[in-house]
Design a protein around this motif. Structure first.
Motif, PDB file in Angstrom:
ATOM      1  N   GLY A  70     -16.090 -37.602  -6.613  1.00 20.66           N
ATOM      2  CA  GLY A  70     -14.621 -37.721  -8.165  1.00 20.66           C
ATOM      3  C   GLY A  70     -15.543 -37.271  -9.109  1.00 20.66           C
ATOM      4  N   GLY A  71     -17.282 -35.812 -10.003  1.00 20.84           N
ATOM      5  CA  GLY A  71     -17.493 -36.222 -10.209  1.00 20.84           C
ATOM      6  C   GLY A  71     -16.958 -34.223 -10.996  1.00 20.84           C
ATOM      7  N   PRO A  72     -17.174 -34.242 -11.912  1.00 16.54           N
ATOM      8  CA  PRO A  72     -16.995 -32.621 -12.212  1.00 16.54           C
ATOM      9  C   PRO A  72     -17.283 -31.619 -11.600  1.00 16.54           C
ATOM     10  CG  PRO A  72     -19.207 -33.412 -13.793  1.00 16.54           C
ATOM     11  CD  PRO A  72     -18.321 -34.532 -12.914  1.00 16.54           C
ATOM     12  N   ALA A  73     -16.746 -30.631 -11.206  1.00 21.49           N
ATOM     13  CA  ALA A  73     -17.176 -29.541 -10.572  1.00 21.49           C
ATOM     14  C   ALA A  73     -17.841 -28.684 -11.079  1.00 21.49           C
ATOM     15  CB  ALA A  73     -15.839 -28.297 -10.947  1.00 21.49           C
ATOM     16  N   ARG A  74     -18.496 -27.947 -10.324  1.00 20.39           N
ATOM     17  CA  ARG A  74     -19.810 -27.623 -10.270  1.00 20.39           C
ATOM     18  C   ARG A  74     -19.696 -26.269  -9.632  1.00 20.39           C
ATOM     19  NH1 ARG A  74     -24.389 -31.277  -7.752  1.00 20.39           N
ATOM     20  NH2 ARG A  74     -22.344 -31.571  -6.334  1.00 20.39           N
ATOM     21  N   PRO A  75     -20.632 -25.186 -10.313  1.00 19.71           N
ATOM     22  CA  PRO A  75     -20.379 -23.237  -9.810  1.00 19.71           C
ATOM     23  C   PRO A  75     -21.315 -23.738  -8.508  1.00 19.71           C
ATOM     24  CG  PRO A  75     -21.389 -23.933 -12.388  1.00 19.71           C
ATOM     25  CD  PRO A  75     -21.086 -25.247 -12.068  1.00 19.71           C
ATOM     26  N   MET A  76     -20.223 -22.844  -7.642  1.00 16.73           N
ATOM     27  CA  MET A  76     -20.879 -23.103  -6.089  1.00 16.73           C
ATOM     28  C   MET A  76     -20.541 -21.636  -5.891  1.00 16.73           C
ATOM     29  SD  MET A  76     -21.705 -26.231  -5.045  1.00 16.73           S
ATOM     30  CE  MET A  76     -20.996 -27.394  -5.690  1.00 16.73           C
ATOM     31  N   ALA A  77     -21.925 -20.830  -4.635  1.00 15.69           N
ATOM     32  CA  ALA A  77     -21.652 -19.879  -3.450  1.00 15.69           C
ATOM     33  C   ALA A  77     -21.395 -20.267  -2.894  1.00 15.69           C
ATOM     34  CB  ALA A  77     -22.970 -19.400  -4.373  1.00 15.69           C
ATOM     35  N   SER A  78     -21.240 -19.514  -1.716  1.00 16.34           N
ATOM     36  CA  SER A  78     -20.930 -19.577  -0.368  1.00 16.34           C
ATOM     37  C   SER A  78     -22.069 -18.287   0.124  1.00 16.34           C
ATOM     38  CB  SER A  78     -19.524 -19.022   0.173  1.00 16.34           C
ATOM     39  OG  SER A  78     -18.632 -19.243  -0.185  1.00 16.34           O
ATOM     40  N   VAL A  79     -23.126 -19.027   1.146  1.00 19.61           N
ATOM     41  CA  VAL A  79     -23.925 -18.463   1.969  1.00 19.61           C
ATOM     42  C   VAL A  79     -23.134 -18.165   2.844  1.00 19.61           C
ATOM     43  CG1 VAL A  79     -25.896 -17.977   2.764  1.00 19.61           C
ATOM     44  CG2 VAL A  79     -25.266 -18.899   0.887  1.00 19.61           C
ATOM     45  N   TRP A  80     -23.003 -16.570   3.988  1.00 20.58           N
ATOM     46  CA  TRP A  80     -22.613 -16.877   5.336  1.00 20.58           C
ATOM     47  C   TRP A  80     -23.245 -16.399   5.936  1.00 20.58           C
ATOM     48  CZ3 TRP A  80     -19.399 -15.740   1.074  1.00 20.58           C
ATOM     49  CH2 TRP A  80     -18.303 -15.437   1.119  1.00 20.58           C
ATOM     50  N   VAL A  81     -23.499 -16.959   7.393  1.00 23.13           N
ATOM     51  CA  VAL A  81     -24.572 -16.734   8.344  1.00 23.13           C
ATOM     52  C   VAL A  81     -23.897 -17.242   9.941  1.00 23.13           C
ATOM     53  CG1 VAL A  81     -26.525 -18.137   9.322  1.00 23.13           C
ATOM     54  CG2 VAL A  81     -25.797 -18.728   6.575  1.00 23.13           C
ATOM     55  N   SER A  82     -24.096 -15.621  10.788  1.00 25.21           N
ATOM     56  CA  SER A  82     -24.259 -15.495  11.560  1.00 25.21           C
ATOM     57  C   SER A  82     -24.332 -16.112  13.200  1.00 25.21           C
ATOM     58  CB  SER A  82     -24.144 -13.189  11.611  1.00 25.21           C
ATOM     59  OG  SER A  82     -23.225 -12.764  11.351  1.00 25.21           O
ATOM     60  N   VAL A  83     -24.017 -16.801  13.826  1.00 22.47           N
ATOM     61  CA  VAL A  83     -24.023 -17.468  14.587  1.00 22.47           C
ATOM     62  C   VAL A  83     -23.706 -18.177  15.949  1.00 22.47           C
ATOM     63  CG1 VAL A  83     -23.941 -20.603  14.616  1.00 22.47           C
ATOM     64  CG2 VAL A  83     -23.914 -19.572  12.509  1.00 22.47           C
TER      65      VAL A  83
END
Length: 366
Positions: A291-304
């Motif tokens: 429930g906290g404030p939104a924070r800047p996020m980033a996506s890291v894609w990994v081939s599995v």
């Protein structure tokens, strides 16, 4: 599990047995949570097999003649909420028993019982928790742990009744959120009902799509259409019961859609980007975890590689990198036995995660 004496309050502050009317997913889960807290639970359902199943799971026992609940929790489909709440108030007439419900719309059931002589003993509520599964076998004592649970007293609700419903929410592990019934209905229209309808409209465009079009489906379309798989009969009841709030928001969406259509048709990229930027703003105000404030996020894609043990190895390597994974999504390559795993992390930690995973021979990109 403790076996309280009849009428025991356990450690909850609820002064007597809890009756749960409707032994489906929510009702059974509430029964299990109350039993976890040491309360006696009485189960009622028009389907006897639901009561038998929920009882077998330890969610309570069938209500018997002479039982006197201190709290009645109505967990039935939206179309029947008003009549069942009224029946519960009638059945407990002359007592201090409190009646609540866990329906997803609050104004309609309140209107059905507002003039009832026992209306002061009624307080609406709505746990924001559920499952893609239904029925008593899907029930879980931990379903509500840490989840928001709206409490929606009306102007005539007795303070003691409100306190009892709050005690239920807390013993079940929920986090109380206080709203009026009308505020609640506007809130769920914005965050649940209209998104569900829009998801269904997007999914419907896929139903008649040529196979070669559908072959291009990726994680984006799966994200947008996931909730469209919900039970049409149940969501039809929910949306219909919240018609005023839903229609008001649909009018806003229709106006925006007209603007998008006009902008695309005219080739007005500025107007189109304005609408898209407004959407980005909306994603940024969704509360973050806990429930906290939104924070800047980033996506890291990994081939599995798509075989046992690889996800466990990836997560272990992510732990070794000392980067907290906020969310995970998996998209499977249609032409090879490989999945593309999206790891959502704090923006400031994304580059470190990429470097750390690549040093452990993972194929990554941002």
């Amino acid at each position: 599990m403790p076996e309280p004496l009849p009428g025991s309050t356990g450690t909850s502050g609820i002064a007597g047995p809890v009756e749960v009317v409707g032994a489906g997913l929510l009702g059974t889960s509430i029964g299990l949570a109350c039993r976890r807290a040491g309360l006696e639970v009485l189960l009622t359902d028009t389907a006897g097999e639901n009561v038998r199943t929920a009882s077998g799971l330890g969610a309570g026992r069938p209500r018997a003649v002479g039982d006197r609940p201190a709290l009645v929790v109505v967990a039935v489909p939206p179309d029947h909420l008003g009549e069942v709440i009224a029946a519960a108030l009638d059945a407990t007439e002359g007592t201090d028993a409190v009646v609540t419900d866990v329906g997803s719309v609050k104004s309609v059931p309140l209107a059905a019982v507002a003039d009832h002589p026992g209306a002061a003993r009624y307080v609406g509520s709505h746990p924001m928790a559920g499952s893609e599964r239904s029925g008593p076998l899907a029930g879980s004592a931990s379903l509500f742990d840490g989840r928001p649970w709206a409490i929606t007293p009306h102007a005539g609700s007795a303070p003691a009744a409100v306190e009892t419903v709050e005690a239920l929410v807390r013993l079940a592990g929920g986090v109380p959120v206080w709203l009026t019934p009308a505020e609640h209905d506007r809130a769920v229209a914005r965050t649940s009902h209209v998104p569900h309808l829009l998801s269904a409209l997007v999914a419907a465009r896929l139903a008649a799509g040529p196979e070669n079009h559908l072959a291009l489906s990726g994680q984006g379309v799966r994200d947008v259409t996931r909730v469209a798989a919900g039970d049409p009969r149940l969501y039809g009841q929910i949306v219909s019961a919240n018609a005023d709030a839903v229609v008001a928001l649909l009018d806003e969406v229709r106006a925006d859609l007209d603007r998008v259509r006009d902008a695309v048709g005219r080739g007005d990229r500025g107007a189109l980007e304005e609408v898209l930027a407004h959407g980005v703003q909306g994603t940024r105000v969704i509360p973050a975890k806990h429930g906290g404030p939104a924070r800047p996020m980033a996506s890291v894609w990994v081939s599995v590689p798509d075989h046992p043990g690889e996800l466990a190895r990836l997560f272990a390597d992510a732990v070794a990198s000392e980067v907290n994974i906020e969310d995970v999504r998996i998209d499977h390559d249609p032409g090879r036995p490989v999945g593309l795993v999206e790891l959502l992390v704090e923006e400031s930690r994304a580059e470190h995660l990429v470097t750390s995973l690549e040093s452990r021979a993972w194929s990554t990109h941002r």
